[in-house]
Structure formats: structure tokens, C-alpha cells
Design a protein around this motif. Structure first.
Motif, PDB file in Angstrom:
ATOM      1  N   ASP A  94      -1.421   6.513   5.257  1.00  0.00           N
ATOM      2  CA  ASP A  94      -2.077   5.973   4.058  1.00  0.00           C
ATOM      3  C   ASP A  94      -1.120   5.901   2.872  1.00  0.00           C
ATOM      4  O   ASP A  94      -1.460   5.356   1.835  1.00  0.00           O
ATOM      5  N   ARG A  95       0.067   6.454   3.029  1.00  0.00           N
ATOM      6  CA  ARG A  95       1.003   6.422   1.899  1.00  0.00           C
ATOM      7  C   ARG A  95       2.091   5.358   2.068  1.00  0.00           C
ATOM      8  O   ARG A  95       3.115   5.415   1.407  1.00  0.00           O
ATOM      9  N   ILE A  96       1.857   4.433   2.984  1.00  0.00           N
ATOM     10  CA  ILE A  96       2.832   3.346   3.141  1.00  0.00           C
ATOM     11  C   ILE A  96       2.703   2.404   1.953  1.00  0.00           C
ATOM     12  O   ILE A  96       1.595   1.976   1.607  1.00  0.00           O
ATOM     13  N   ASP A  97       3.830   2.119   1.297  1.00  0.00           N
ATOM     14  CA  ASP A  97       3.837   1.283   0.107  1.00  0.00           C
ATOM     15  C   ASP A  97       4.244  -0.136   0.489  1.00  0.00           C
ATOM     16  O   ASP A  97       5.421  -0.444   0.641  1.00  0.00           O
ATOM     17  N   THR A  98       3.237  -0.997   0.646  1.00  0.00           N
ATOM     18  CA  THR A  98       3.529  -2.363   1.103  1.00  0.00           C
ATOM     19  C   THR A  98       4.107  -3.221  -0.024  1.00  0.00           C
ATOM     20  O   THR A  98       4.587  -4.320   0.212  1.00  0.00           O
ATOM     21  N   GLU A  99       4.029  -2.721  -1.249  1.00  0.00           N
ATOM     22  CA  GLU A  99       4.512  -3.491  -2.405  1.00  0.00           C
ATOM     23  C   GLU A  99       6.010  -3.319  -2.609  1.00  0.00           C
ATOM     24  O   GLU A  99       6.654  -4.094  -3.313  1.00  0.00           O
ATOM     25  N   LYS A 100       6.548  -2.282  -1.981  1.00  0.00           N
ATOM     26  CA  LYS A 100       7.944  -1.929  -2.233  1.00  0.00           C
ATOM     27  C   LYS A 100       8.899  -3.059  -1.824  1.00  0.00           C
ATOM     28  O   LYS A 100       8.728  -3.670  -0.775  1.00  0.00           O
ATOM     29  N   PRO A 101       9.916  -3.374  -2.656  1.00  0.00           N
ATOM     30  CA  PRO A 101      10.877  -4.413  -2.280  1.00  0.00           C
ATOM     31  C   PRO A 101      11.572  -4.049  -0.966  1.00  0.00           C
ATOM     32  O   PRO A 101      11.949  -2.894  -0.775  1.00  0.00           O
ATOM     33  N   GLY A 102      11.687  -5.032  -0.084  1.00  0.00           N
ATOM     34  CA  GLY A 102      12.347  -4.779   1.201  1.00  0.00           C
ATOM     35  C   GLY A 102      11.389  -4.331   2.278  1.00  0.00           C
ATOM     36  O   GLY A 102      11.802  -4.087   3.409  1.00  0.00           O
ATOM     37  N   TYR A 103      10.088  -4.249   1.933  1.00  0.00           N
ATOM     38  CA  TYR A 103       9.094  -3.808   2.927  1.00  0.00           C
ATOM     39  C   TYR A 103       9.006  -4.820   4.068  1.00  0.00           C
ATOM     40  O   TYR A 103       8.921  -6.033   3.846  1.00  0.00           O
ATOM     41  N   THR A 104       9.068  -4.343   5.299  1.00  0.00           N
ATOM     42  CA  THR A 104       8.777  -5.191   6.468  1.00  0.00           C
ATOM     43  C   THR A 104       7.786  -4.435   7.337  1.00  0.00           C
ATOM     44  O   THR A 104       7.809  -3.203   7.380  1.00  0.00           O
ATOM     45  N   LYS A 105       6.955  -5.200   8.028  1.00  0.00           N
ATOM     46  CA  LYS A 105       5.909  -4.570   8.833  1.00  0.00           C
ATOM     47  C   LYS A 105       6.527  -3.908  10.061  1.00  0.00           C
ATOM     48  O   LYS A 105       7.317  -4.506  10.776  1.00  0.00           O
ATOM     49  N   MET A 106       6.166  -2.658  10.291  1.00  0.00           N
ATOM     50  CA  MET A 106       6.639  -1.931  11.465  1.00  0.00           C
ATOM     51  C   MET A 106       5.446  -1.630  12.362  1.00  0.00           C
ATOM     52  O   MET A 106       4.318  -1.525  11.896  1.00  0.00           O
TER      53      MET A 106
END
Lengths: 394, 448
Positions: free
Chosen positions: B238-250
Motif C-alpha cells: 500500500d506504500r507504493i508511490d505511483t506518482e514518483k518520477p521514473g515509476y514503472t509497473k512491476m
């Protein structure tokens, strides 16, 4: 027994034959006997043999019919032909009692002759008009879903019969290439028998000889030239295992639907192609609901024209029809969901599940050397992410 | 004769001659390549040493002894105890539920299948159904069909049910060998920190999953090599930050009842021997490293910094090993045709696509299928029952027989049968299946 005999007399031998032909043409579990009547037609047999320059044992049936025809004029038409029986039935309902077929030229004879000569050169011109092919094709539609191609296949016989309401007797007497062939065989007999009956109308005889000469010459020219114009591109759909190359297949296939009816998993469908009209109604494999069974050769056994080459079930491994292709993006293993269905479904050990880049991420890998394109993996794949791409015909 | 007549006829006869010179047409297989058999890798160099004979203390003489506390063993022990038999349950780890909890294979497959009216129907009832319901009441399972449970809640619920049923629990104990009298099994040697002991029993139920008991008892069986995996769980999902620059789906696995926790399945290496300890040790170490490295890769991805490896499963995910030869071998056809058995002990469901007679049967079209008592009855040994993934079936069925739901069903059936045999003073082979069905129905099972 006596009662049976009475019924038989009433229906007539040809009536009984029609019943048998109909039963065998209905998509029912007849196995190798489905559409058997197509094997009886010497016209189909000769076209097939002339084109492919090879025979299968079942061709012997039509050869036998041919020999009988040699001694008994139009024997097949009189005793066996279900189309003839139906045509006569419809003709008897026609109101044009005064219509006479005498004036119509014997087109069937010419078609038969030119078709056979053309077949020798590479294209059996009028094979589609064989009555057994038309008859069997009518029933093919009951084996699968309704497509435009299936409906066209269905229409042949009704159109032929409807024509008899207006022109009673026209098909058998003048148009049928199978009938024409039988007449021509009798001519041959006269040629061999030197002491021919003296021609009562020598003028007419000479006339017909000239026409036959033209017909066969036309057939030869057509056979040599036409295939070049009709050369098919590489197929983007899948034909049954053992199919002859596309360029011959499209011309040789009778569209009788025997293979479509025989297929135990029901994966054969009538093909429709907006691009290539010459390939219409040939059998095409669709892996929507089933796959091509490992130990089955039914389609090759019921193909009367030899468009599907007879093969032994054990040879199936050597007859690739396509190649499995996995769209990895949608594979369940990528989503770390439990699955190995494609690997277990494959009887040819063509799919392995291997590690990708040394991590625990496993993906299915297809070995193109082992894959025959049977479609089992494509059918079983839960997210339906495997497809079969066509490979070249044999 | 006219020239053109001649020409016409020459063409025709030419064709006829062509017939004569033509050859037969049939594609035959080319000779098959002979395959070279791979020899088994030797484990040890064949040297042996004789273990001195010694007196073994008898820990207990009981009615029913269940070896293995997975879903099948737990259900079997509860059923036998509820049927009135004194029951011992032996478990090698420190928890019940086996691969369901300790293996972190959290979904209870397959709770549903299609009934004869072509509607989806729940099929897992009885003791398995009770477990599922209790977990749901605790809010520790998600989804109605094929619920995913929380493993610790599972262990707790199973412990409670064992306690309530009055089963005598032996944790940290391994079944080590069988005690035989001719063809009849009389008990099992168990091994633990307290040393080797014997538990004598009127009926033994093999719920080891690998069929250790029937293997020692000398039954014949199929050996199946299958892929073995190791499941792990990730925390802080629940603490995954999808807004963070460089985020890619894992790929981070599937949700569990705990919102911040996901479970991640592993296919693992193919064709592995599940009863070779050296092999299991190698896989364990390789998998732990692979999981660690994979989680580090996730943690280095922008937005995933907080995600951590919560745990790797205490048990290695051995999917299949042995399949016993029993009085009846359940077939693919049985499961596709609503085959009804006189001695049905339960009904199980379907969770994946199958091929049947060359045709596709989607999971949403798959019939429910009955399991007969005879498929739990090994051929040779008397008073031995087999439940769990190693009962008797065709290998085509393995996807449906090795899963939690089917194990719960066969376990329940075997436990009830053992309880009935003890009560009626009958051999398990000879019990009245009518009475067994009645008992199972009383215990809440659904028999189709």
C-alpha cells in the motif's frame, strides 16, 4: 422379406441409393465413410488422378464404376446417382412438359473432356460441377456454423433442382460432366470396336467430333495457361494437415465438405476470403473450440479429390500445419499466476517453460522444430494468448 | 478416322495410360529416432551401514492415525474424531494447513463448478467448507469463489478446529516408517526430538502428500515429476508511490486479505523430484536467492522503495510426487461427464481450462466431479487410506486433484471412513458405503 422387396421395387434402386447417399452425406459419426458417394464418381477420380499423377486405394471404387459404365451405358446415372433421382423428381413436377432437351448441345460431354485434359496440365476446370460434390456440399452446412461460404455451398443443389422446374431433364442429359464422361467412355468403346454401327447421321457425328476436338484443345490451353493467373499467394490461414500446395489445392478441392463433416473436433470451417475468390469454401482450421488430434487422419481419408493427401496417423508429426506463437505480455506466468497448461497440452514436447534471464520468472518457449501447429496449446491457454500462425503447405 | 478424332482420343487414352504409370499416394512416417534414456543422478555412492535393531517405545495405541497435517490430514483428523474415533495427527512442521498456509498457496481452489443446469455451484462443503466459512467470518478471506486466505489466520482456525474436535496433535514429528503385520498396517514409527516412537492404530490415513506411508507399505504407484516452486509474500504494497518520477509497473503478485501484503507465486524449475532431499535442498537455496534478488530489483524501482520481503514460505511448493494405485483410478472422462459413483465421498470443482476429446472446456463450463471412496483405497495394504494430492487418478487430472479444495474433500472422506470402520469394527476395505455417505452428509458434506 417379400415385403421389403416390394418396397424396394416401389422406390427403385436409385431411390434406395439416394437414401443411402443422403445418410452418408449427413454429418454423423460415419468416420471414414462420410460422403462416400464422392468416391463413386469416375469424373472426380479421373480429374484427381490426372492432376496428381498418383492414386489411393479408394480410387479403385470409381475405377470399378468406370469399367461397368464401359459395358452398361450410363450405369451410374441409372442406378446410383442421387442427384439424378432428385432432378427427375423435380422435373416430374414441372409444368413445361413440352420442353425438349434435344436442341441443347451436350455441354457436359465437352466439360468433361476439357476438364480432364486441363487436369493433366494442371487445373481440373469443371471438377466443382461434379454432381456428387454438389450433393455432398449441400449437407456440409449442417456440420458447422452458418457463414457466407457455407451458405453458398448449401445453395448449389437447390439451384440445380430449381432449374429443373423450368428446364426439366436438362442437367442429366446435357449439363452433367459426370454424365458426359460416361457418354464419352461409350464413344471410346465404339472406337475400340472397329465394327461400329453405321452412322445414320454422319454429318452430326462429324460435327460433334469437331466440337470435342475444340473442347479438349481448349482444356489443354486452359490447363497450361490458367494456373499462372490463379496462383495463390502464401496462405494467411491454416489448411488441414497433408494439404497439397495452395496453388493446386484451391483448384483441386471439390468443396464437397467431407473433411468438414468428418473432423471429430469440428475445427474445420468453410473458408471465405475477400481477397482471393479462388480459395472460397475450401476447408480452413479455426482453433476456437478444439485442436487437431494427434492420432487422427480422417480428413485425409475422406478427401475424394486428394487435395488432402492421405497420410498415416503416425506421420502427423511430420506434417506441420502451423506454428504456435505466444504473446508473452498476456501470459499468466508473467503475472505470477499458477499455469503450465500449454506445456502439458503439447503432445509433441514443443513447449517448455523456461527461466527468463536467470530469475524465477518463467515463460513458455516454443520449439519451432517440434511444433506442428496442432493448436492444443492455443485452445487450452486460459488467457487465450497463444495463436497458431500458418506455415507453408507440404 | 479423322485426325481430330484421333487427337481427341489420344488425349483421353494418354490420361488413361497416365493412370497406369502413376504411383500410390500416402504419407507414411519416417523412422523414429531412438531416444537415449537419461540415467538418474546417483545420490550417495551406494555405500550402506546397518542400523542396530532396538526396542522402540509405544507412544500410543489409538483408533485412527493421520500422518500429515495439510488440508487433507487436518480434515481427515477432524472427521475421524467427530465420528467418535480416538485420533492422532502427526505434522512435521509447526502448523496445520500444509501448502495452503505454510506453503503460502493461499487460494482455496476450486470451490465452484458447473452443475447439470449449467449454473455455477459451490461444491466444497463439509469440514473444508467450515474452515472456509470460519476464515470468512474472521474477515480473513477475500472473494466468494476460490477465496484467498491469510495464512496465519488459517493456521489459527485449523488449530482451533483440531482442538475442538479433540484430536491429539503431534507437532514437530515425522512419520518415519510403517509397522506392518503381513498386508495390514498396524501403525507408524514417528521421529521427533523425543527420538523414535511407535503409534499403533486400527486405521492409518496417509496424508503426507508425497505418499511416504504407502511407499513404505509397499504399494505400487506412479511417480510424477512436476515443477516445484517457492512462494513469498511482499509487505508495504500500500506504500507504493505511483506518482514518483521514473515509476514503472512491476509484477508484485496477488492480493491477500491483509491490504498491505501480496503473495507471489513461483512456477519454479520443471520436472523436479519432490522426494529427493538433496534436490529439495538445492532448490530451496536457489529459490531463496532468486526471490531475494528479485525483491531487491523491485525495491530499486522508483516508487517501490518501501516494499519488502515479508517472508518466503516455510514449506517448499512440491506440487506432485507420487500417485497411489488404488481400487479405482479416477479418469478425465469421469470428471467431464458428471459420472456418479455409488461410493461417492465428495464433489470437487474446477479452476482451469481443460482439453477433452480434442475440444476446449473452459473453467466456466467445467462440470463438478464426484470422487469415489475406492480411489482412496490402496490395492494391497489393509486398513490404510490415502487422501490428499496422492490419491488415485489419471495424470491428465492433476491440475484439479492437487489443489486445496480436492485435498479437503478427500481428507474429509477418508477421515469419516476411518471413523466408521473403527465404530463398526470393520476393515476400511469392507465398510458399508451407504453408511459412509450417511455419515458424510451428517458431517455437512455435499455428495452431488
Amino acid at each position: 422379406m417379400a415385403r421389403l422387396k416390394k418396397i424396394a421395387q416401389r422406390i427403385g434402386l436409385r431411390g434406395l441409393s439416394t437414401i443411402v447417399a443422403t445418410l452418408l452425406a449427413i454429418p454423423f459419426a460415419w468416420g471414414g465413410l462420410i460422403g462416400f458417394y464422392a468416391w463413386l464418381s469416375p469424373f472426380i477420380m479421373l480429374n484427381s488422378v490426372f492432376l496428381l499423377k498418383s492414386v489411393v486405394w479408394m480410387n479403385g471404387v470409381a475405377f470399378f464404376v468406370l469399367i461397368i459404365t464401359f459395358f452398361r451405358k450410363r450405369w451410374f446415372c441409372r442406378y446410383l446417382c442421387p442427384v439424378g433421382w432428385s432432378c427427375d423428381l423435380v422435373s416430374s413436377c414441372s409444368h413445361r412438359k413440352n420442353f425438349s432437351v434435344q436442341k441443347i448441345p451436350p455441354l457436359g460431354k465437352w466439360m468433361a473432356l476439357s476438364s480432364l485434359v486441363a487436369a493433366f496440365a494442371g487445373i481440373p476446370l469443371f471438377i466443382l460441377l461434379d454432381p456428387m460434390s454438389v450433393f455432398n456440399g449441400f449437407f456440409a452446412v449442417f456440420s458447422g456454423e452458418m457463414t457466407i461460404a457455407a451458405i453458398i455451398s448449401l445453395l448449389g443443389l437447390p439451384i440445380l433442382l430449381a432449374a429443373h422446374l423450368f428446364f426439366p431433364g436438362i442437367w442429366c442429359a446435357k449439363l452433367c460432366p459426370l454424365g458426359g464422361l460416361q457418354d464419352e467412355v461409350v464413344q471410346l468403346k465404339k472406337l475400340i470396336n472397329r465394327n461400329r454401327i453405321i452412322e445414320s447421321e454422319p454429318r452430326q457425328k462429324a460435327d460433334s467430333g469437331r466440337r470435342l476436338f475444340f473442347a479438349s484443345g481448349l482444356g489443354l490451353v486452359a490447363g497450361l495457361l490458367l494456373p499462372r493467373f490463379l496462383q495463390s499467394e502464401k496462405r494467411n490461414y491454416i489448411c488441414p494437415p497433408g494439404s497439397v500446395p495452395a496453388s493446386i489445392f484451391d483448384k483441386l478441392c471439390l468443396r464437397c465438405g467431407n473433411c468438414i463433416k468428418a473432423c471429430p473436433t469440428g475445427i474445420l470451417k468453410h473458408h471465405t476470403d475477400s481477397e482471393d475468390i479462388t480459395a472460397w469454401m475450401i476447408p480452413e482450421i479455426c482453433f476456437d473450440e478444439g485442436y487437431c488430434l494427434e492420432n487422427c487422419n480422417l480428413c485425409s481419408r475422406v478427401c475424394p479429390s486428394g487435395a488432402i493427401t492421405l497420410f498415416s496417423p503416425d506421420a502427423k508429426r511430420q506434417l506441420p500445419i502451423g506454428l504456435a506463437e505466444v504473446e508473452i505480455r498476456d501470459c499468466l506466468l508473467i503475472q505470477q499466476t499458477e499455469c503450465d497448461r500449454c506445456k502439458t497440452a503439447c503432445s509433441y514436447e514443443a513447449i517448455t517453460i523456461e527461466a527468463e534471464g536467470g530469475t524465477f520468472q518463467m515463460i513458455p518457449i516454443v520449439d519451432p522444430e517440434k511444433c506442428v501447429g496442432c493448436g492444443a496449446c492455443a485452445v487450452i491457454c486460459p488467457p487465450e494468448t497463444i495463436s497458431i500462425i500458418p506455415s507453408g503447405a507440404i | 478416322m479423322k485426325r481430330r478424332d484421333f487427337f481427341t482420343n489420344v488425349l483421353l487414352t494418354g490420361g488413361a495410360i497416365g493412370l497406369g504409370v502413376s504411383c500410390g499416394r500416402k504419407i507414411e512416417p519416417s523412422p523414429a529416432k531412438t531416444e537415449v534414456a537419461l540415467s538418474n543422478l546417483p545420490s550417495g555412492d551406494g555405500k550402506t551401514i546397518t542400523e542396530p535393531a532396538k526396542q522402540i517405545p509405544i507412544l500410543a495405541e489409538t483408533d485412527v492415525l493421520v500422518i500429515g497435517g495439510g488440508p487433507a490430514g487436518t480434515a481427515a483428523a477432524i472427521a475421524a474424531s467427530r465420528a467418535g474415533a480416538e485420533t492422532y495427527l502427526v505434522e512435521r512442521y509447526n502448523h496445520l494447513g500444509g501448502l495452503w498456509t505454510g506453503g503460502l498457496v493461499l487460494p482455496l481452489l476450486a470451490t465452484h463448478a458447473i452443475d447439470k443446469q449449467k449454473k455455477a455451484k459451490q461444491v466444497i462443503f463439509g469440514i473444508g467448507g467450515e474452515m472456509s466459512k470460519r476464515l470468512k467470518d474472521l474477515n480473513m478471506s477475500i472473494s466468494e469463489v476460490n477465496p484467498v486466505i491469510d495464512p496465519e489466520a488459517g493456521k489459527y482456525v485449523l488449530d482451533e478446529m483440531i482442538r475442538e474436535a479433540g484430536v491429539k496433535m503431534l507437532y514437530h514429528t515425522w512419520g518415519a516408517n510403517v509397522i506392518m503385520d503381513g498386508n495390514t498396517i498396524k501403525g507408524v514409527f514417528v521421529e521427533s526430538k523425543s527420538g523414535r516412537m511407535a503409534v499403533l492404530a486400527k486405521v492409518v490415513i496417509d496424508c503426507t502428500g508425497d505418499g511416504d506411508i504407502f511407499h513404505w507399505a509397499g504399494e505400487t504407484y506412479d511417480e510424477m515429476k512436476y515443477h516445484i516452486g517457492l512462494v513469498h509474500r511482499l509487505g508495504n504494497i500500500d506504500r507504493i508511490d505511483t506518482e514518483k518520477p521514473g515509476y514503472t509497473k512491476m509484477e508484485i503478485g496477488q492480493p491477500t486479505p491483509i491490504p498491505s501484503v501480496n503473495w507471489v507465486n513461483m512456477h519454479g524449475q520443471n520436472d523436479q523430484d519432490g522426494v529427493d532431499m538433496l534436490n529439495l535442498s538445492r532448490l530451496q537455496m536457489e529459490y531463496r536467492r532468486e526471490i531475494w534478488e528479485s525483491v531487491q530489483k523491485i525495491r530499486q524501482t522508483p516508487g517501490y522503495e518501501q516494499v519488502f520481503l515479508l517472508d518466503t514460505a516455510p514449506q517448499l511448493g512440491v506440487r506432485m510426487s507420487r500417485i497411489v494405485d488404488a481400487e479405482y483410478k479416477l479418469t478425465l472422462e469421469d470428471t467431464m461427464t458428471y459420472k456418479a459413483f455409488d461410493d461417492v465421498i465428495g464433489v470437487s470443482g474446477a479452476w482451469t481450462t481443460m482439453l477433452y476429446k480434442g475440444k476446449k472446456v473452459r473453467k466456466t463450463e467445467r462440470p463438478y466431479w464426484q470422487i469415489p471412496y475406492r480411489s482412496l483405497l490402496p490395492k494391497k495394504t489393509d486398513n490404510l487410506l490415502v487422501a490428499g494430492r496422492c490419491f488415485c487418478f489419471e495424470q491428465e487430472l492433476v491440475e484439479d486433484t492437487r489443489i486445496i479444495g480436492t485435498c479437503l474433500i478427500t481428507g474429509h472422506g477418508a477421515g469419516a471412513a476411518a471413523g466408521l470402520a473403527v465404530k463398526e469394527r470393520e476393515m476400511v476395505r469392507n465398510i458399508d458405503t451407504g453408511k459412509l455417505k450417511k455419515l458424510l452428509t451428517e458431517q455437512g458434506a455435499w455428495l452431488g
